[in-house]
Design an enzyme around this catalytic site. Structure first.
Site, PDB file in Angstrom:
ATOM      1  N   SER A 265       0.818  -1.217   0.000  1.00  0.00           N
ATOM      2  CA  SER A 265       0.000   0.000   0.000  1.00  0.00           C
ATOM      3  C   SER A 265       0.852   1.267   0.000  1.00  0.00           C
ATOM      4  O   SER A 265       0.420   2.308  -0.472  1.00  0.00           O
ATOM      5  CB  SER A 265      -0.959   0.007   1.194  1.00  0.00           C
ATOM      6  OG  SER A 265      -0.231  -0.036   2.405  1.00  0.00           O
TER       7      SER A 265
ATOM      8  N   ASN B 177       1.655  -4.548 -14.559  1.00  0.00           N
ATOM      9  CA  ASN B 177       0.654  -5.576 -14.847  1.00  0.00           C
ATOM     10  C   ASN B 177      -0.423  -5.639 -13.766  1.00  0.00           C
ATOM     11  O   ASN B 177      -1.179  -6.592 -13.712  1.00  0.00           O
ATOM     12  CB  ASN B 177       1.302  -6.946 -15.057  1.00  0.00           C
ATOM     13  CG  ASN B 177       2.089  -7.425 -13.866  1.00  0.00           C
ATOM     14  OD1 ASN B 177       2.304  -6.680 -12.903  1.00  0.00           O
ATOM     15  ND2 ASN B 177       2.557  -8.656 -13.905  1.00  0.00           N
TER      16      ASN B 177
ATOM     17  N   ASP C 147       2.480 -19.094 -11.616  1.00  0.00           N
ATOM     18  CA  ASP C 147       1.881 -20.408 -11.384  1.00  0.00           C
ATOM     19  C   ASP C 147       2.960 -21.435 -11.058  1.00  0.00           C
ATOM     20  O   ASP C 147       4.146 -21.143 -11.094  1.00  0.00           O
ATOM     21  CB  ASP C 147       0.990 -20.850 -12.551  1.00  0.00           C
ATOM     22  CG  ASP C 147       1.746 -21.144 -13.827  1.00  0.00           C
ATOM     23  OD1 ASP C 147       2.961 -21.451 -13.774  1.00  0.00           O
ATOM     24  OD2 ASP C 147       1.122 -21.085 -14.901  1.00  0.00           O
TER      25      ASP C 147
ATOM     26  N   TYR D 262       6.350 -22.251 -13.092  1.00  0.00           N
ATOM     27  CA  TYR D 262       7.509 -21.345 -13.055  1.00  0.00           C
ATOM     28  C   TYR D 262       8.315 -21.700 -11.810  1.00  0.00           C
ATOM     29  O   TYR D 262       8.238 -21.037 -10.781  1.00  0.00           O
ATOM     30  CB  TYR D 262       7.010 -19.892 -13.025  1.00  0.00           C
ATOM     31  CG  TYR D 262       8.065 -18.855 -13.299  1.00  0.00           C
ATOM     32  CD1 TYR D 262       8.655 -18.738 -14.544  1.00  0.00           C
ATOM     33  CD2 TYR D 262       8.457 -17.966 -12.313  1.00  0.00           C
ATOM     34  CE1 TYR D 262       9.613 -17.766 -14.806  1.00  0.00           C
ATOM     35  CE2 TYR D 262       9.407 -16.990 -12.559  1.00  0.00           C
ATOM     36  CZ  TYR D 262       9.977 -16.891 -13.808  1.00  0.00           C
ATOM     37  OH  TYR D 262      10.918 -15.925 -14.054  1.00  0.00           O
TER      38      TYR D 262
ATOM     39  N   PHE E 207       9.997 -11.180 -10.511  1.00  0.00           N
ATOM     40  CA  PHE E 207      10.306  -9.781 -10.794  1.00  0.00           C
ATOM     41  C   PHE E 207       9.096  -8.897 -10.514  1.00  0.00           C
ATOM     42  O   PHE E 207       7.961  -9.380 -10.527  1.00  0.00           O
ATOM     43  CB  PHE E 207      10.695  -9.596 -12.271  1.00  0.00           C
ATOM     44  CG  PHE E 207      12.031 -10.165 -12.632  1.00  0.00           C
ATOM     45  CD1 PHE E 207      13.164  -9.376 -12.613  1.00  0.00           C
ATOM     46  CD2 PHE E 207      12.163 -11.499 -12.991  1.00  0.00           C
ATOM     47  CE1 PHE E 207      14.409  -9.891 -12.958  1.00  0.00           C
ATOM     48  CE2 PHE E 207      13.394 -12.032 -13.335  1.00  0.00           C
ATOM     49  CZ  PHE E 207      14.523 -11.216 -13.310  1.00  0.00           C
TER      50      PHE E 207
END
Length: 144
Positions: A64, A76, A82, A85, A93
């Protein structure tokens, strides 16, 4: 309790930990120092790789205070990692866009994550009417 394998790709960041009695989100830290100019984009390494349990994913969002403290936005909005990876070099990152000139130091807490179970399979059934009371068709108040 679920166990998750984690590999630290930096010996300069603090180890992950819960903040007791505060939240079940876990802070992530910048693994390198960056000086960003307003309008500049950078993938900020977080210094970790994990092997998430099958059927789970991590949701990564800014803290926040991230924008107030650093003037960066996560490009993004929400990052999803998931369980596929999971390699030794599959580092997490934070995709940052600087809205002002800023410096991010090693160990600065810039984002947080939580582990979430995958959504169950859903079958959509097309209908002509839902059969519920209308709420006005726009947001929670129905007013434009």
């Amino acid at each position: 309790m679920t166990s998750i394998k984690i590999k630290y790709l930096s010996d300069q960041i603090e180890k992950l930990q819960y903040i007791e009695n505060k939240s079940d989100w876990i802070d992530l830290r910048a693994a390198e120092k960056f000086e960003l100019k307003a309008g500049e984009f950078k993938l900020i390494p977080l210094g970790i790789a994990m092997e998430l349990p099958k059927g789970y994913e991590a949701h990564i969002v800014p803290r926040s205070s991230t924008f107030k403290n650093f003037g960066i936005l996560q490009t993004n909005s929400t990052g999803i990692v998931d369980e596929s990876y999971c390699g030794d070099n599959d580092q997490w990152f934070f995709p940052a866009l600087a809205m002002r000139d800023t410096i991010i130091n090693i160990n600065d807490r810039i984002c947080q994550f939580r582990i979430v179970e995958h959504q169950p399979r859903i079958d959509f059934i097309e209908v002509n009417q839902l059969g519920n009371q209308d709420r006005g068709g726009h947001g929670s108040t129905g007013k434009q």
